[in-house]
Design a protein around this motif. Sequence first.
Motif, PDB file in Angstrom:
ATOM      1  N   HIS A 160       3.782   1.474  -1.210  1.00 46.24           N
ATOM      2  CA  HIS A 160       4.371   1.558  -2.551  1.00 46.24           C
ATOM      3  C   HIS A 160       3.361   2.061  -3.575  1.00 46.24           C
ATOM      4  CE1 HIS A 160       7.485   0.769  -5.416  1.00 46.24           C
ATOM      5  NE2 HIS A 160       6.730  -0.026  -6.135  1.00 46.24           N
ATOM      6  N   GLN A 161       2.132   1.586  -3.450  1.00 45.84           N
ATOM      7  CA  GLN A 161       1.070   2.049  -4.355  1.00 45.84           C
ATOM      8  C   GLN A 161       0.894   3.555  -4.234  1.00 45.84           C
ATOM      9  OE1 GLN A 161      -2.593  -0.209  -3.859  1.00 45.84           O
ATOM     10  NE2 GLN A 161      -3.810   1.530  -4.593  1.00 45.84           N
ATOM     11  N   LEU A 214       3.725   5.321  -6.001  1.00 45.46           N
ATOM     12  CA  LEU A 214       3.576   5.326  -7.457  1.00 45.46           C
ATOM     13  C   LEU A 214       2.565   6.379  -7.899  1.00 45.46           C
ATOM     14  CD1 LEU A 214       3.695   1.475  -8.122  1.00 45.46           C
ATOM     15  CD2 LEU A 214       5.472   3.152  -8.671  1.00 45.46           C
ATOM     16  N   TRP A 255       0.836  -1.211   0.000  1.00 47.12           N
ATOM     17  CA  TRP A 255       0.000   0.000   0.000  1.00 47.12           C
ATOM     18  C   TRP A 255       0.869   1.258   0.000  1.00 47.12           C
ATOM     19  CZ3 TRP A 255      -3.908   2.641  -1.266  1.00 47.12           C
ATOM     20  CH2 TRP A 255      -4.460   3.679  -0.504  1.00 47.12           C
TER      21      TRP A 255
END
Lengths: 239, 239
Positions: B99-100, B103, B97
């Motif tokens: 990392h999401q 991004l 999460w």
Amino acid sequence: MTYELHYWPMIQGRGEFVRLALEEAGADYVDVAREDDDAGGIGPMLDRLSDPANGRPPFAPPFLRDGDLVIGQSAAILLHLGPRLGLAGTSEADRIWTHQLQLTIADAVDEVHDTHHPLGVDLYYADQKPEALRRALGFRQTRMPKFLEYFERVLVANGGERLVGADRTYADLSLFQLVDGLHYAFPRATAAALQAAPHVERLHDAVARRPRIAAYLASARRVPFNEDGIFRRYPELDG
Amino acid sequence: MTYELHYWPMIQGRGEFVRLALEEAGADYVDVAREDDDAGGIGPMLDRLSDPANGRPPFAPPFLRDGDLVIGQSAAILLHLGPRLGLAGTSEADRIWTHQLQLTIADAVDEVHDTHHPLGVDLYYADQKPEALRRALGFRQTRMPKFLEYFERVLVANGGERLVGADRTYADLSLFQLVDGLHYAFPRATAAALQAAPHVERLHDAVARRPRIAAYLASARRVPFNEDGIFRRYPELDG
């Protein structure tokens, strides 16, 4: 466990990188928005996206449901699926390298998108054609060769057939998709640029021949390229 | 173990997201290209980038050396550093999460960059000013509010003070950097958009007050915002 993929049903788009990994692995999945039932279609997908019960909402499609986990961002989805599908190498170093390659492919894909939408996603292509011509020129002359020669270098350093280690990874599948899209959108410029990246072209062809990928590409599950997606064939942009 | 960060020495750019994580954690690191010795400067950095001995080369700066591992792509670097620096939550679900979110922040940063370079990185801003005006208009009116309201929603769903779980993560630091850059580049539009995202503004202020971040921001290690970076103050683009 059935994976649920949620993505725009009428385009390959960024969801295609996830579809290819699921297909190559023979994974049990449903492309939910393409289902012909009450769960399918764009409306229910957008309802799920804005579901207030999900405290960790994706920003945009694609998103994947894996049990209780909902993951957005195609690269993050592949980061999650990679080890589960056997498509991310064998070590932690392989996994982060595979992911790094995916992010670079995603950067290239973003630049492809911007060739036809340099002024932004809120305007039609018809409203930004002169600007698209200028942006596409730089993409064809400089950026596409730079990306393809980078992946050529990586392939050659790894023996020529795969990007990471000794087995197929999702980075190979994604590079196939990038090259496949470039062939569609810029057939002349791509053929010229691939002269300097012969291993990239061979990887593209080898991935297309893999049994599950070949079956997928020949099926109705593969949405054809079209002018609503990222890779669009506007001949004027191919020089 | 000393981490080596390699990035353009004269801008914050995409390297800044890595610098902030290293600083918040009090990590032992060297910002190599900014060193005043033979290892410093842009030439040696580019030599390392194209070093044929590295079979897993980054595409572009920033890249991080951690022992034998060299990692490019700022989001991949943070994926690697997050658990090591205690900045990625406590579970695998937290890590993906975080990392999401990173991004999605990176996507917003890309759109900021394109406000002053809609026709591509190979042309100067002066050569694309009318196009930049049009692109910046869409960014200010539609895209910036959409991103900020998304992060507002995520913050509120998590109690209002942090994006992920109960502790600071690199996503918080990166959201600080995004907002800090927006304040610099688009002071009027950002102040207006933050009216609808008060928790985002408070997170920005809270991160800036963290002792190690405050010390960093006040130090010579923090490169000032400038018109070579991603966030550029061109008043005409602020409407």
